[in-house]
Design a protein around this motif. Sequence first.
Motif, PDB file in Angstrom:
ATOM      1  N   VAL A 123      47.586  44.527  41.148  1.00  0.00           N
ATOM      2  CA  VAL A 123      46.821  43.345  40.224  1.00  0.00           C
ATOM      3  C   VAL A 123      45.229  43.604  40.861  1.00  0.00           C
ATOM      4  N   ILE A 124      45.126  43.399  41.863  1.00  0.00           N
ATOM      5  CA  ILE A 124      43.624  43.385  42.562  1.00  0.00           C
ATOM      6  C   ILE A 124      42.778  44.592  42.504  1.00  0.00           C
ATOM      7  N   LEU A 125      43.532  45.694  42.625  1.00  0.00           N
ATOM      8  CA  LEU A 125      42.925  46.954  42.382  1.00  0.00           C
ATOM      9  C   LEU A 125      42.733  47.187  41.007  1.00  0.00           C
ATOM     10  N   ASN A 126      43.516  46.941  39.963  1.00  0.00           N
ATOM     11  CA  ASN A 126      43.249  47.221  38.770  1.00  0.00           C
ATOM     12  C   ASN A 126      41.989  46.410  38.231  1.00  0.00           C
ATOM     13  N   LEU A 127      42.033  45.085  38.366  1.00  0.00           N
ATOM     14  CA  LEU A 127      41.149  44.296  38.248  1.00  0.00           C
ATOM     15  C   LEU A 127      39.633  44.830  38.617  1.00  0.00           C
ATOM     16  N   ILE A 128      39.728  44.953  39.800  1.00  0.00           N
ATOM     17  CA  ILE A 128      38.553  45.797  40.390  1.00  0.00           C
ATOM     18  C   ILE A 128      38.069  46.933  39.639  1.00  0.00           C
ATOM     19  N   ILE A 150      38.826  50.897  31.037  1.00  0.00           N
ATOM     20  CA  ILE A 150      39.157  49.286  31.124  1.00  0.00           C
ATOM     21  C   ILE A 150      40.376  49.004  30.355  1.00  0.00           C
ATOM     22  N   VAL A 151      40.588  49.466  29.306  1.00  0.00           N
ATOM     23  CA  VAL A 151      41.889  49.219  28.389  1.00  0.00           C
ATOM     24  C   VAL A 151      43.261  49.535  29.339  1.00  0.00           C
ATOM     25  N   GLY A 152      43.176  50.750  30.027  1.00  0.00           N
ATOM     26  CA  GLY A 152      44.256  51.033  30.854  1.00  0.00           C
ATOM     27  C   GLY A 152      44.537  50.325  31.928  1.00  0.00           C
ATOM     28  N   ALA A 153      43.349  49.818  32.962  1.00  0.00           N
ATOM     29  CA  ALA A 153      43.573  48.930  34.210  1.00  0.00           C
ATOM     30  C   ALA A 153      43.882  47.521  33.441  1.00  0.00           C
ATOM     31  N   SER A 154      43.374  47.223  32.218  1.00  0.00           N
ATOM     32  CA  SER A 154      43.712  45.859  31.721  1.00  0.00           C
ATOM     33  C   SER A 154      45.490  45.796  31.366  1.00  0.00           C
ATOM     34  N   GLY A 155      45.921  46.828  30.968  1.00  0.00           N
ATOM     35  CA  GLY A 155      47.492  47.060  30.651  1.00  0.00           C
ATOM     36  C   GLY A 155      48.126  46.916  32.070  1.00  0.00           C
ATOM     37  N   LEU A 156      47.707  47.702  32.984  1.00  0.00           N
ATOM     38  CA  LEU A 156      48.169  47.568  34.230  1.00  0.00           C
ATOM     39  C   LEU A 156      48.247  46.218  35.090  1.00  0.00           C
ATOM     40  N   VAL A 157      46.960  45.677  34.823  1.00  0.00           N
ATOM     41  CA  VAL A 157      47.065  44.359  35.478  1.00  0.00           C
ATOM     42  C   VAL A 157      48.183  43.320  34.976  1.00  0.00           C
ATOM     43  N   ILE A 158      48.141  43.348  33.595  1.00  0.00           N
ATOM     44  CA  ILE A 158      49.193  42.343  32.769  1.00  0.00           C
ATOM     45  C   ILE A 158      50.495  42.814  33.507  1.00  0.00           C
TER      46      ILE A 158
END
Length: 115
Positions: A84-89, A65-73
């Motif tokens: 963005v969409i991939l990492n939000l999912i 979750i933390v890793g994907a959130s950093g990638l979303v930002i």
Amino acid sequence: MTIKRLEEHEKLSQRNNFAVKNMQHLIDILGWLGAGLVLLAYYWSSVANVLETQQKYMIYQVINIVGASGLVINSFYYGAAPSVILNLIWACIGMFATLKMRWAQQKIKGHAAMA
């Protein structure tokens, strides 16, 4: 404009450029940390066999979750919509798995209390 106003404008412009560069560095760091955390979690789940307990599984999900959130930002900042969409999912799946595990733990505790 007077010379004094031009000098003030130049100083303000330099400060804004400094702030933008600092923000870009922060976004880059978040992106790299996010990528590293997602890879670490994937490695742990695939190779290292550290998921024998529910607690370790929960740690895996939180890292995801933390890793994907950093990638979303990072992806949002740079305008990479597919990432963005991939990492939000990806983050939502991790959150759902974490909540599902907590619900299961509460259900087990509830049954144990009734016995």
